[in-house]
Design a protein around this motif. Structure first.
Motif, mmCIF file in Angstrom:
data_model
loop_
_atom_site.group_PDB
_atom_site.id
_atom_site.type_symbol
_atom_site.label_atom_id
_atom_site.label_comp_id
_atom_site.label_asym_id
_atom_site.label_seq_id
_atom_site.Cartn_x
_atom_site.Cartn_y
_atom_site.Cartn_z
ATOM 1 N N SER A 1 0.198 -0.980 -0.149
ATOM 2 C CA SER A 1 -0.272 0.067 0.151
ATOM 3 C C SER A 1 0.666 1.144 -0.108
ATOM 4 O O SER A 1 0.483 2.206 -0.542
ATOM 5 C CB SER A 1 -0.759 0.006 0.818
ATOM 6 O OG SER A 1 -0.188 -0.088 2.253
ATOM 7 N N VAL A 2 1.845 1.333 0.345
ATOM 8 C CA VAL A 2 3.392 2.338 0.740
ATOM 9 C C VAL A 2 3.570 2.689 -0.617
ATOM 10 O O VAL A 2 3.302 3.328 -1.406
ATOM 11 C CB VAL A 2 4.054 2.167 1.787
ATOM 12 C CG1 VAL A 2 5.461 2.963 1.807
ATOM 13 C CG2 VAL A 2 3.419 2.325 3.004
ATOM 14 N N SER A 3 3.931 1.526 -0.838
ATOM 15 C CA SER A 3 4.325 1.911 -2.922
ATOM 16 C C SER A 3 3.433 2.688 -3.471
ATOM 17 O O SER A 3 3.690 2.703 -4.512
ATOM 18 C CB SER A 3 5.099 0.009 -3.565
ATOM 19 O OG SER A 3 4.521 -0.911 -3.442
ATOM 20 N N GLU A 4 1.829 1.652 -3.332
ATOM 21 C CA GLU A 4 1.257 2.679 -4.719
ATOM 22 C C GLU A 4 0.539 3.424 -4.012
ATOM 23 O O GLU A 4 0.586 4.124 -5.478
ATOM 24 C CB GLU A 4 -0.158 0.801 -4.285
ATOM 25 C CG GLU A 4 -0.976 1.344 -5.142
ATOM 26 C CD GLU A 4 -2.354 0.840 -4.678
ATOM 27 O OE1 GLU A 4 -3.095 0.466 -5.940
ATOM 28 O OE2 GLU A 4 -2.895 0.277 -3.694
ATOM 29 N N GLU A 5 0.961 3.447 -2.718
ATOM 30 C CA GLU A 5 0.631 5.936 -2.334
ATOM 31 C C GLU A 5 1.687 6.398 -3.338
ATOM 32 O O GLU A 5 1.108 7.682 -3.931
ATOM 33 C CB GLU A 5 0.638 6.013 -0.897
ATOM 34 C CG GLU A 5 -0.329 7.481 -1.092
ATOM 35 C CD GLU A 5 -1.519 7.683 -1.172
ATOM 36 O OE1 GLU A 5 -1.596 9.236 -1.204
ATOM 37 O OE2 GLU A 5 -2.031 6.685 -1.534
ATOM 38 N N LEU A 6 2.879 5.761 -3.351
ATOM 39 C CA LEU A 6 3.593 6.459 -3.968
ATOM 40 C C LEU A 6 4.549 6.506 -5.784
ATOM 41 O O LEU A 6 4.729 7.239 -5.814
ATOM 42 C CB LEU A 6 5.074 5.890 -2.920
ATOM 43 C CG LEU A 6 5.196 6.400 -1.527
ATOM 44 C CD1 LEU A 6 6.945 6.262 -1.197
ATOM 45 C CD2 LEU A 6 5.404 7.781 -1.773
ATOM 46 N N GLY A 7 3.548 5.711 -5.765
ATOM 47 C CA GLY A 7 3.488 5.706 -6.805
ATOM 48 C C GLY A 7 4.870 4.903 -7.550
ATOM 49 O O GLY A 7 5.407 4.755 -8.797
#
Length: 283
Positions: free
Chosen positions: A203-209
């Motif tokens: 979810s963190v990497s997804e939020e950061l793109g």
């Protein structure tokens, strides 16, 4: 290219993957490894070599008590509880200071200056001609990991290939490590806790793109749940490391399977090639 290796929890084998990947790639191209797990760095244990040590400092306030009127403006501004102003004295807790400089700016009579305070060290090693190892170490009792991580990352700037070993979890040190990376490898296990924490990390990497892929470590062959998660979120499974006694024995001695077991160096090189293909596929 900048690649972060991360995990939602500790103990998944993240640092082992970093060390084996660095060892394998360094035999064919220059590699810089940045150990961003500054509270418990361990990559240097795989590559013993002399180090050049650089201090990491932050700016903290110094109040001139002979001029201070104890108006309380600085204490009211501080959101971290580092400064408390009483009617005839002040209390400053440097470990809580975030070095924002706001207290200096709000002081109405200019009695606050900034001084340097050491909170850690960055060690630079060159264990082989093609391998540069940069280790951030946060001093015991300190809580501000991001400044140490930033300095460690700065020392690696300019290298064509950089591997960042992130701390476990999804807190501020991980966010600091992931800032500016091109790809993230998540190391996980096929356990309920492993999948739960993989979900948080993703979810963190997804939020950061940031595009990402997964390495399944200590696989017992029953990886259906984690593979279903990866399929659902379009996360490629880049590599699977089996749960075998001979692998565990080598790792428990602090050695590398890419160095000791035939074929594993090639598999870690293939892991890197898979990252390249996955990144190009996203673009």
């Amino acid at each position: 290219m900048k690649i972060a290796i991360a995990s939602g929890k500790g103990g998944t084998g993240k640092s082992t993957v970093v060390a084996n990947l660095a060892f394998s790639l360094a035999e064919r191209q220059p590699v810089a490894v940045v150990d961003c797990d500054v509270e418990e760095p361990n990559i240097h244990l795989f590559f013993p070599a002399p180090s050049e040590d650089l201090p990491v400092t932050v700016q903290i306030p110094e109040i001139d008590s002979t001029r201070c009127t104890y108006c309380g403006a600085c204490g009211e501004f501080c959101r971290y509880g580092a400064l408390t102003i009483f009617k005839d004295r002040h209390l400053f807790l440097p470990e809580l200071c975030h070095s924002c400089g706001g207290c200096v700016r709000v002081c109405p009579i200019g009695t606050i200056n900034e001084i340097e305070r050491q909170i850690g060290v960055v060690q630079i090693r060159k264990p082989t001609p093609a391998l540069t190892l940069i280790t951030g170490i946060l001093q015991e009792g300190e809580v501000q990991a991001p400044p140490v991580i930033r300095m460690a990352k700065d020392q690696a700037e300019g290298h064509p290939l950089i591997l960042y070993d992130a701390s476990p979890g999804i807190a501020c040190p991980v966010i600091e490590t992931l800032d500016g990376v091109d790809f993230c490898i998540f190391v996980t296990e096929s356990t309920p806790f492993g999948i739960h924490d993989l979900s948080l990390a993703y979810s963190v990497s997804e939020e950061l793109g940031i595009p990402a892929g997964v390495v399944i470590n200590r696989s017992d062959g029953d990886d259906g749940t984690v593979r279903d998660f990866c399929t659902e979120h379009s996360l490629p499974v880049l590599m699977t490391i089996p749960f075998e006694r001979k692998i565990a024995a080598i790792q428990n001695k602090g050695n590398l399977i890419a160095r000791e077991l035939p074929g594993w160096k090639e598999q870690f090189i293939e892991l890197f090639e898979s990252v390249i293909r996955a990144k190009e596929g996203v673009q």
